[in-house]
Design an enzyme around this catalytic site. Structure first.
Site, PDB file in Angstrom:
ATOM      1  N   LYS A 299      -8.906  -0.812   1.600  1.00 32.38           N
ATOM      2  CA  LYS A 299      -9.993  -1.335   2.726  1.00 32.38           C
ATOM      3  C   LYS A 299     -10.183  -2.362   1.849  1.00 32.38           C
ATOM      4  O   LYS A 299     -11.097  -1.887   0.813  1.00 32.38           O
ATOM      5  CB  LYS A 299     -10.601  -0.510   2.739  1.00 32.38           C
TER       6      LYS A 299
ATOM      7  N   GLU B 136       0.903  -1.018   0.228  1.00 29.73           N
ATOM      8  CA  GLU B 136       0.186  -0.002   0.039  1.00 29.73           C
ATOM      9  C   GLU B 136       0.824   1.262  -0.090  1.00 29.73           C
ATOM     10  O   GLU B 136       1.741   1.172   0.663  1.00 29.73           O
ATOM     11  CB  GLU B 136      -1.480   0.135   1.196  1.00 29.73           C
TER      12      GLU B 136
END
Length: 416
Positions: A235, A219
């Site tokens: 997410k 990420e």
């Protein structure tokens, strides 16, 4: 300070270079390497051959002219989650640690390796690095299985978080737990093997007398090139253990719970960047893209903006750290909820690791899928976003899915 570069003839891969440089540093008394592998500054890898990373605040930036695509050198380091924990807890790692590298190796998209430097006299550095890359070395490690808190303890924390959401106190919080064990040997070898086996998009390695951070993250927290800034929050998660889980990519995109989890945090990141970006410049060019990561599928979105005049990198971090994807919404209330529900400090985990370059700008990952190693111990944080629809047993299973590829890596060191 002047930029210099020269293409090297080596065919050594970035992960192999980290091993060679680490082994040389150990016998020569030099500082260990730092490394960024996957996708950093438009390149597959940036490696600082020898850099002393020590406790210090986030450094001030400055600029050096260089051709497009180059990195030159810069500060390698991390910001720990502990530096923003309202409880004031500490894992024992420094809250912030950075080290200046006046030369780096950068692999370009064609696989060529470039020596780049901001040093006054780069040629002796070039000669040393070129010699090390032509050598040989083997490194490995030994580690115990990671001990886990009980499933029941994590599930109770999830239930408590859901109760707070139902009471209207917040919309989402990221609730985490911590696995731990013993470790001996080379953290650089663990990083090199992790990069080779797992191909993480945002891997980072920094080490010093305080310990080592082996981050195999997928990420991006922040990139700042010129005045343009970007964040790609992740997410939403489903398992990706093999071909039988290929269908989970579509199921993830169709999951009401996971989509809501992502959209809430994307909106939070929009708000964070909106505090420091020019009015009207914040956009979401990509929403709810399904991406593969080691052992799991993720939903990722991208938020971009243009920094307002006069906004520094420190001001950008003040507005956005810790990352929204590992805290919750509203962020300040989520920080308090996390402090109340998680029994131990997170450490570097869910902070950020990366580089500030006077040539290329700023890039930081979100320190998830990250090992922290110190004094013969190793820790791995795992967790997930909790919403009103969260099932406590499923959230524990998500922790196990995220940890599984890293536990498998840790359990299978290379032969020496």
């Amino acid at each position: 300070m002047r930029f210099f570069r020269q293409r090297l003839t080596t065919d050594v891969t970035p992960s192999r270079a980290v091993t060679l440089l680490s082994a040389f540093a150990a016998v020569s008394g030099r500082a260990q390497p730092a490394a960024l592998c996957g996708s950093w500054f438009g390149s597959p890898a940036v490696v600082a051959p020898f850099v002393s990373v020590a406790p210090r605040a986030f450094p001030a930036g400055f600029s050096v002219a260089a051709p497009p695509g180059c990195v030159g050198g810069g500060w390698f380091g991390y910001l720990s989650y502990d530096s923003a924990d309202p409880s004031g807890r500490s894992s024992g790692f420094p809250a912030s640690a950075w080290g200046w590298a006046d030369h780096v190796l950068r692999w370009d998209s064609a696989g060529a390796c470039w020596f780049e430097s901001l040093a006054d006299d780069p040629l002796p550095l070039l000669s040393t690095v070129d010699s090390v890359l032509s050598g040989s070395a083997s490194l490995s490690w030994a580690a115990s299985s990671l001990e886990r808190p009980s499933a029941a303890s994590h599930e109770q924390a999830v239930k408590s978080c859901v109760a707070s959401i139902e009471a209207g106190e917040l919309f989402q919080a990221n609730v985490c737990t911590r696995f731990a064990g013993t470790f001996s040997g080379s953290p650089a070898a663990l990083f090199s093997e992790g990069v080779s086996r797992l191909s993480p998009r945002r891997a980072a390695f920094v080490t010093g007398s305080w310990g080592s951070v082996v981050s195999l993250s997928p990420e991006l927290f922040l990139s700042r090139h010129g005045r343009r800034v970007r964040s790609t929050p992740i997410k939403g998660t489903l398992p990706r253990r093999g071909p039988s889980d290929d269908g989970n990519a579509l199921l993830l995109r169709q999951s009401v719970k996971d989509v809501a989890e992502n959209v809430m945090i994307t909106d939070l990141v929009r708000n964070d960047l909106g505090r420091v970006c020019a009015v009207g410049s914040v956009v979401v060019p990509s929403l709810l893209t399904v991406e593969p990561a080691p052992g799991v599928w993720h939903l990722a979105s991208t938020v971009e903006g243009v920094l307002a005049d006069g906004v520094s990198d420190s001001a950008l971090l003040d507005a956005t750290f810790p990352p929204g994807s590992v805290t919750g919404a509203p962020k300040i209330r989520a920080l308090d909820e996390i402090a109340a529900l998680e029994p131990v400090a997170r450490g570097v985990y869910t902070g950020a690791v990366g580089m500030l370059s006077p040539v290329a700008g700023l890039e930081l990952n979100v320190a998830i899928r990250t090992f922290e190693i110190s004094s013969g111990r190793i820790a791995l944080g795992v967790g997930g976003g909790i919403t009103a629809d969260s099932d406590s047993a499923a959230e524990w299973q998500e922790c196990l899915h995220k940890a599984a590829p890293l536990e498998a890596l840790l359990a299978t060191p290379p032969a020496v």
